[in-house]
Write an enzyme that holds these catalytic residues in place. Structure first.
Site, short mmCIF file in Angstrom:
data_model
loop_
_atom_site.label_atom_id
_atom_site.label_comp_id
_atom_site.label_asym_id
_atom_site.label_seq_id
_atom_site.Cartn_x
_atom_site.Cartn_y
_atom_site.Cartn_z
N CYS A 30 0.84 -1.21 0.00
CA CYS A 30 0.00 0.00 0.00
C CYS A 30 0.87 1.26 0.00
O CYS A 30 1.55 1.56 0.98
CB CYS A 30 -0.91 -0.05 1.23
SG CYS A 30 -1.75 1.49 1.62
N CYS A 33 0.04 3.78 2.71
CA CYS A 33 0.50 3.28 4.02
C CYS A 33 1.97 3.64 4.24
O CYS A 33 2.37 4.02 5.35
CB CYS A 33 0.33 1.76 4.10
SG CYS A 33 -1.38 1.21 3.99
#
Length: 103
Positions: A30, A33
């Site tokens: 991600c 993230c």
């Protein structure tokens, strides 16, 4: 520094914590993230022992992600006295995280 939270240490780290706990549900693949990680580290440094900052890798801990209905990452959950309270989805700034954790 954020700590790694797993189903094995969840009870001790989150449910039995005397201070608020912020959990970041994330994944290695991600991009947002990865962008959010330095914000969490800075928040953990600023708050010190007044809060616990934890990270839950959803690929390694799918049971925890499912238990709390995490459908997208990053998702932040705040726990007080072992119970989930606030939830934010997406990258957040440090001020927002600090506001969530302070009484």
């Amino acid at each position: 520094m954020p700590i790694t939270v797993t189903k094995e240490n969840f009870t001790q780290t989150v449910e039995q914590s005397a201070v608020p706990v912020l959990l970041d549900f994330w994944a290695a693949w991600c991009g947002p993230c990865r962008m959010f990680a330095p914000v969490l580290e800075e928040t953990a440094r600023e708050l010190g022992d007044s809060a616990v900052i934890g990270k839950v890798n959803i690929d390694e801990q799918p049971e925890l992600a499912s238990r709390f209905g995490v459908l997208s990452v990053p998702t932040v959950l705040v726990f007080r006295e072992g119970r989930p309270g606030g939830r934010l989805v997406g990258v957040q700034d440090k001020a927002t995280l600090v506001r969530l954790l302070r009484p």
